[in-house]
Write a protein that holds these residues in place. Sequence first.
Motif, PDB file in Angstrom:
ATOM      1  N   ARG A   7       0.836  -1.189   0.000  1.00 54.68           N
ATOM      2  CA  ARG A   7       0.000   0.000   0.000  1.00 54.68           C
ATOM      3  C   ARG A   7       0.879   1.250   0.000  1.00 54.68           C
ATOM      4  N   CYS A   8       0.386   2.249  -0.688  1.00 56.44           N
ATOM      5  CA  CYS A   8       1.141   3.501  -0.775  1.00 56.44           C
ATOM      6  C   CYS A   8       1.392   4.070   0.623  1.00 56.44           C
ATOM      7  N   GLY A   9       2.519   4.720   0.774  1.00 54.66           N
ATOM      8  CA  GLY A   9       2.880   5.281   2.063  1.00 54.66           C
ATOM      9  C   GLY A   9       1.929   6.374   2.491  1.00 54.66           C
ATOM     10  N   HIS A  10       1.409   7.114   1.528  1.00 57.96           N
ATOM     11  CA  HIS A  10       0.484   8.190   1.858  1.00 57.96           C
ATOM     12  C   HIS A  10      -0.746   7.634   2.541  1.00 57.96           C
ATOM     13  N   ALA A  11      -1.089   8.237   3.673  1.00 57.61           N
ATOM     14  CA  ALA A  11      -2.241   7.761   4.434  1.00 57.61           C
ATOM     15  C   ALA A  11      -3.525   7.919   3.627  1.00 57.61           C
ATOM     16  N   GLY A  12      -3.701   9.101   3.038  1.00 59.36           N
ATOM     17  CA  GLY A  12      -4.918   9.359   2.297  1.00 59.36           C
ATOM     18  C   GLY A  12      -4.899   8.771   0.899  1.00 59.36           C
ATOM     19  N   CYS A  13      -4.021   7.846   0.667  1.00 60.27           N
ATOM     20  CA  CYS A  13      -3.931   7.225  -0.650  1.00 60.27           C
ATOM     21  C   CYS A  13      -4.346   5.769  -0.568  1.00 60.27           C
ATOM     22  N   CYS A  15      -3.831   3.633  -3.129  1.00 53.35           N
ATOM     23  CA  CYS A  15      -3.199   2.986  -4.279  1.00 53.35           C
ATOM     24  C   CYS A  15      -2.187   1.941  -3.807  1.00 53.35           C
ATOM     25  N   THR A  16      -1.801   1.095  -4.716  1.00 53.54           N
ATOM     26  CA  THR A  16      -0.812   0.072  -4.394  1.00 53.54           C
ATOM     27  C   THR A  16       0.461   0.320  -5.192  1.00 53.54           C
ATOM     28  N   VAL A  17       1.571   0.086  -4.543  1.00 56.87           N
ATOM     29  CA  VAL A  17       2.854   0.323  -5.200  1.00 56.87           C
ATOM     30  C   VAL A  17       3.588  -0.996  -5.409  1.00 56.87           C
ATOM     31  N   ARG A  18       4.438  -1.001  -6.391  1.00 57.67           N
ATOM     32  CA  ARG A  18       5.182  -2.224  -6.690  1.00 57.67           C
ATOM     33  C   ARG A  18       6.172  -2.548  -5.586  1.00 57.67           C
ATOM     34  N   ASN A  19       6.608  -3.781  -5.603  1.00 58.18           N
ATOM     35  CA  ASN A  19       7.560  -4.217  -4.601  1.00 58.18           C
ATOM     36  C   ASN A  19       8.844  -3.400  -4.707  1.00 58.18           C
ATOM     37  N   TYR A  27       3.531  12.817  -6.007  1.00 57.38           N
ATOM     38  CA  TYR A  27       2.597  13.575  -5.169  1.00 57.38           C
ATOM     39  C   TYR A  27       2.568  13.002  -3.752  1.00 57.38           C
ATOM     40  N   CYS A  28       2.340  11.694  -3.656  1.00 51.78           N
ATOM     41  CA  CYS A  28       2.258  11.042  -2.349  1.00 51.78           C
ATOM     42  C   CYS A  28       3.590  11.178  -1.610  1.00 51.78           C
ATOM     43  N   ARG A  29       4.667  11.071  -2.354  1.00 56.53           N
ATOM     44  CA  ARG A  29       5.978  11.184  -1.732  1.00 56.53           C
ATOM     45  C   ARG A  29       6.108  12.535  -1.032  1.00 56.53           C
ATOM     46  N   GLU A  30       5.725  13.563  -1.750  1.00 54.49           N
ATOM     47  CA  GLU A  30       5.793  14.904  -1.175  1.00 54.49           C
ATOM     48  C   GLU A  30       4.802  15.042  -0.026  1.00 54.49           C
ATOM     49  N   ALA A  31       3.583  14.592  -0.293  1.00 59.78           N
ATOM     50  CA  ALA A  31       2.517  14.688   0.708  1.00 59.78           C
ATOM     51  C   ALA A  31       2.940  14.003   1.997  1.00 59.78           C
TER      52      ALA A  31
END
Length: 58
Positions: A7-13, A15-19, A27-31
């Motif tokens: 799962r994406c690191g962003h709490a409000g996200c 989405c799923t990220v690759r291994n 965006y999520c990275r910055e957020a």
Amino acid sequence: MSDNETRCGHAGCDCTVRNGEQYCSDYCREAASTDRSEGPFCECGHASCASNPAGGGG
Ligand SMILES: [Zn+2]
Ligand SMILES: [Zn+2]
């Protein structure tokens, strides 16, 4: 069920990220990096987050 995706690191996200990746998009990275509480929704642009809950437009 295999946790192949993370799962994406962003709490409000939702989405799923690759291994290996931590965030689905810059965006999520910055957020996540910054300590700003934009809102419970995400604006990464992915369909998963595109359909955010009812809310006033911009
Ligand atoms: Zn997102
Ligand atoms: Zn994300």
